[in-house]
Structure formats: C-alpha cells, structure tokens
Design a protein around this motif. Structure first.
Motif, PDB file in Angstrom:
ATOM      1  N   ASN A  94      -0.134   5.135   0.018  1.00  0.00           N
ATOM      2  CA  ASN A  94      -1.137   5.529   0.422  1.00  0.00           C
ATOM      3  C   ASN A  94       0.230   6.543   0.997  1.00  0.00           C
ATOM      4  O   ASN A  94       0.142   7.732   2.162  1.00  0.00           O
ATOM      5  N   LYS A 139       2.345   9.814  -3.170  1.00  0.00           N
ATOM      6  CA  LYS A 139       1.096  10.475  -2.972  1.00  0.00           C
ATOM      7  C   LYS A 139       1.749  11.782  -3.263  1.00  0.00           C
ATOM      8  O   LYS A 139       0.513  12.733  -4.240  1.00  0.00           O
ATOM      9  N   ILE A 192      -8.079   5.189  -4.878  1.00  0.00           N
ATOM     10  CA  ILE A 192      -7.361   4.644  -3.585  1.00  0.00           C
ATOM     11  C   ILE A 192      -7.609   4.606  -2.514  1.00  0.00           C
ATOM     12  O   ILE A 192      -8.430   3.405  -1.724  1.00  0.00           O
ATOM     13  N   ASN A 230      -6.593   9.314  -6.172  1.00  0.00           N
ATOM     14  CA  ASN A 230      -7.101   9.280  -4.858  1.00  0.00           C
ATOM     15  C   ASN A 230      -9.194   8.689  -3.969  1.00  0.00           C
ATOM     16  O   ASN A 230      -8.731   7.879  -3.344  1.00  0.00           O
ATOM     17  N   SER A 252      -7.639  -2.402   2.510  1.00  0.00           N
ATOM     18  CA  SER A 252      -7.202  -2.136   3.463  1.00  0.00           C
ATOM     19  C   SER A 252      -7.292  -3.382   4.481  1.00  0.00           C
ATOM     20  O   SER A 252      -8.298  -3.109   5.590  1.00  0.00           O
ATOM     21  N   GLU A 264       0.773  -1.126   0.686  1.00  0.00           N
ATOM     22  CA  GLU A 264       0.220   0.548  -0.314  1.00  0.00           C
ATOM     23  C   GLU A 264       0.933   1.239  -0.312  1.00  0.00           C
ATOM     24  O   GLU A 264       0.506   2.736   0.739  1.00  0.00           O
TER      25      GLU A 264
END
Ligand code: ZN
Length: 499
Positions: A339, A344, A362, A359, A367, A336
């Motif tokens: 993040n 980003k 995501i 965004n 998760s 991940e």
C-alpha cells in the motif's frame, strides 16, 4: 679556510648529483608511462576514473575499464593508463560500477500475461541474470531460448523447469493463486522419469517441492548429482532439514520448513505431518499443505530450541546448503507495504492490465494482516542475520511477480531488507552478483569486474556500499557489453505500461 672551501665544493657537488638523479628518475617514470600512454583500443569503449566494487576486491577507486565486444578487456588504475583520444571514452568521475545483478528466484510462468514484459523490466532495473525457480517446461524454455538469441538486450535465464512435486502437488492449476507451476509425480519411478526428462531438456538446476516422499526426494538428488546439477527446494514436509541437507540438497528457498526442524519437538511434528500427508480425505495438495503450515509453522517459530537450531545451522554450513530467503516479499505482506507509495509507484512500469489486476487484488486483501505473518517475517529476518554470521551462503531472490512484486524493482527491495536484517552492504551485493555466478559454476567468467569476464555491469551515480538503496540509482546498464544509458533504460521500463 681550506676546509670550508672543500665543504662548499662538496655541497655543490651533492646538490648537482641530487638534481641529476632526480632528473634521471623522472625520465625513467616518463619512459614507463610512455609505454602505456596513448593506448588505443580498437572495437572497444573505455570508462575512465570510475570506482569499481566487486565481491573479491571491494572498492577500487579511479579505475579505467575497457570493454570490447561482450568482455571486459582491461581493468587498470586510470593514473597508469593514458588513453588515446581516438578511443570512445565515457567519463566515470564520481560514479560507481558493480557487476550486473541477479534475481535468483523468479517465475516467468506465474503471470503469463506479464512474461512478455519481464525482460525489459529486469534490464531496466539492472537485473542482468535471473534464475527461474519453477514453471511449465516449454514456457520457461521459450524465455531461456529468447535470451540466448538476444543476449545484449535480455537477462541471462537459468531454468529449473517445473517444480517436481509429489502425488498431491501444490501448484496444480486449481486456482489463480496456484497456477500449474509443478508436475505431479505419484511414485519414485514417475519422479525418476520426470527428472531424466528435465535433464534431457537442458534445465540448469532442479527444484524439489514440498509433497515429495523421502524416497522421491532422494531419487531427485541422486540423478542430479550424477548429472552435475544443483537441486534447490522447499524441504519436503515428509522430511526434516537435517536429513534433506545431508542427502545433498544444495539450496533452500524461503527457509521453507526449517522452523519445523528447529524445535525440541521436531520428531513429533514430523510424525504428525507424515500422518496428515496420507491425505485420507483426498483433499487438494494446496489445501493440504496450507493446513500443515497453519498447524506447525508459527508454533514452531515460537518454540525454537537453541540447541536444535544450532545443530541444524551447523549441518547447513557443513553441507554448504545455501539460502534464498526472499524476505522482502514476506515483509511486504506482513506490513502491507504494497500500500506504500513507493511500492505502488513501481506498478507504473507494468502493463495497464496487470496494474489494474494487482490493484484490485490488493483492495480485496484482509487488513490488518494477521499477526502471524509479522512473526514469520521477523523470524526470517533474524534467521538471515544468524545464518549469515555463521557463514552460510545467500542468494538474493524475490519470487517476482508473485504478491505484487514488480520484476526488477523487487530485487533492490530484497537487498534493502537483507541489509536491514544484518548483512553488510558488500555481502548483500555479493548475494546478487558473485554468489549466483558461483552457484552456476560461472565464477570464472561472471560476477566480478575483472579482465576476461563477461561485461554485465551497472553504473551507479552513488556509492552502494554507503547506502544499499543506491543500487537503484542506475545511470547505465551494460549487458553482454551493450551499453544502455538512462534514456534507453527508461524507454524499456515505460514501454511496458503503454501495452
Ligand atoms: Zn517461488
């Protein structure tokens, strides 16, 4: 007394002689240096005292490089080339130069709205050449042509055209995750016609995909060989790696389906796949492929047979089947990393619309990520190390803009994960400079810092051999001889986000 007197005279004579010889030698040196002093290069610019790094010569310190039009005119030790002040001279003291970078796995057609910004994002990040590994033909041709028309400001573009797939093609445009990057060919004849059509349209290589039958795959390779084109691909699910490599597949993307051929149950798995591929329920190609990956990938990785794997690796080495592992993408997904602030922050370069879209996507992701993706990522990293140690060749590629990878930015991440996996910094640089040039038979004009070569170059503020992330510290990009300083690179990068 007489003896001492003669000794004295002799000593004086010797001293004078040494002085004379020394003077003679210095005059000789001056004479040589006079020949190269005050050199003036018309219609050119020079970079002095820079440290050069390329895959052939490694590191060469304190060099002068002269660039005229789009070529490297001269490469010489700065101490041996005295430049006339009339030249246009940049001071390269303390700086490092590497050949322009390639991203050898990109898709202009994956986010059509982003395609317009991709040239600037690539150049702004020092990516001076790209290899498009699949997209609708007229769309990717357009970018290739645009690049040829404006080589000083755009990356060199090599295209495959669409993925050549089978009857149940995967990228068929049925969802946002599977835009129409491929062509469906339902028979050997259709595959043959498609390949001939792509060649007529001047593609630079071919990309064979997972749902081809062995007969279809064979016809792709056969025509490619006749036309001197390379074939890259995913191993068709109906085949094993050894037979695909033996037929003449030149390169493999993402190590795709290698694991299924590296267990002690390789033949059973293949038999099972061929049955599933009959697709009695006529489900979508993308769903069919995912179901096969789900049932065979992770179990294969957990049951790798060292003897079988070694057999596979020996075949890949012997046949010179290269690898484009795209490992930073899978690592990013597994852990991940999209993040993380660093990742980003790269979205700041994107057009606002794309930034918002990514965004939002995501936020919707599950998760924590399923453990299997970590198993796969770790396996990819260990395979990268094992294959590299064995001598199998690599090209750095990222699959940008798939899975939130900002074009250009992502290539530097890939180099980082390659080094993390076991490549030396020099090998990582080679995988993004000399190797892709060699792949496209351009090794005599591109990918090295050498006289007569095309001036696609990067100037870095710190040594990338010491720390690979220094490839991100770009002071200037030279594309086709065109020198772009940091300020112009920033304006390329941030122009996108104002769209
Ligand atoms: Zn791809």
């Amino acid at each position: 007394m007489t003896y001492l007197f003669f000794e004295k005279i002799k000593n004086i004579y010797l001293k004078v002689k040494i002085k004379f010889m020394r003077k003679l030698f210095i005059s000789f040196l001056l004479l040589i240096s006079c020949n190269t002093s005050n050199e003036y290069f018309n219609n050119a610019y020079c970079i002095e005292n820079i440290n050069l790094i390329d895959a052939r010569d490694g590191l060469k310190k304190n060099m002068t490089i002269v660039i005229s039009e789009n070529k490297i005119l001269k490469v010489e030790k700065s101490s041996r080339l005295v430049l006339s002040k009339k030249n246009k001279i940049y001071d390269g003291k303390g700086l490092y130069m590497i050949p322009g970078l390639w991203d050898s796995h990109i898709h202009f057609a994956f986010e059509e709205e982003l395609a317009n910004s991709m040239f600037n994002l690539f150049i702004g990040h020092g990516i001076t050449s790209v290899r498009d590994t699949g997209g609708e033909l007229s769309f990717v041709k357009k970018w290739k042509k645009e690049s040829q028309n404006n080589p000083n400001h755009s990356p060199r573009v090599k295209i495959a055209g669409p993925l050549i797939d089978g009857k149940f093609n995967v990228y068929n445009g049925n969802s946002v995750y599977f835009p129409p990057l491929s062509v469906r060919t339902a028979s050997v004849k259709e595959t043959e016609e498609m390949v001939l059509d792509l060649i007529k349209n001047d593609v630079d290589f071919l990309k064979a995909y997972e749902m081809l039958t062995p007969e279809q795959f064979e016809v792709v390779i056969k025509i490619a060989k006749k036309n001197n084109l390379r074939v890259s691909g995913h191993i068709p699910l109906s085949m094993d790696v050894i037979s695909a490599s033996n037929l003449g597949l030149n390169s493999i993307e993402h190590f795709r389906n290698i694991e299924m051929s590296s267990t002690n149950k390789t033949q059973e798995l293949l038999y099972e796949r061929r049955n599933i591929l009959k697709n009695k329920n006529q489900i979508l190609g993308s769903t069919l492929r995912t179901s096969i990956h789900n049932s065979q990938r992770i179990s294969s990785i957990k049951n790798i047979d060292t003897i079988q794997l070694d057999k596979v690796l020996n075949v890949l080495l012997e046949n010179d089947t290269w690898q484009i592992p795209t490992i930073s993408m899978y690592k990013g997904l597994a852990y991940e990393e999209y993040n993380d602030d660093k990742w980003k922050n790269s979205f700041e370069y994107l057009p606002l619309k794309i930034k918002k879209k990514w965004n939002a996507q995501i936020l919707k992701r599950k998760s924590p990520v399923n453990d299997d993706s970590r198993v796969f990522s770790e396996w990819q990293k260990s395979m990268t190390n094992i294959m590299n140690k064995k001598g199998i060749k690599f090209m750095a590629g990222t699959d940008t803009p798939i899975f939130f990878q900002t074009p250009g930015y992502s290539l530097h991440s890939e180099l980082g994960v390659m080094v993390e996996s076991g490549l030396t910094t020099m090998e990582a640089i080679e995988s993004a400079t000399y190797n892709p040039a060699l792949y496209f038979n351009l090794q005599n004009e591109l990918g090295l810092i050498s006289e007569g070569y095309i001036a696609d170059l990067l100037i870095l503020t710190e040594n990338p051999l010491e720390e690979i992330s220094n490839t991100r510290k770009i002071k200037a990009v030279i594309k086709n001889g065109n020198y772009m300083n940091r300020k112009s690179l920033d304006s390329l990068l941030y122009n996108q986000s104002r769209n």
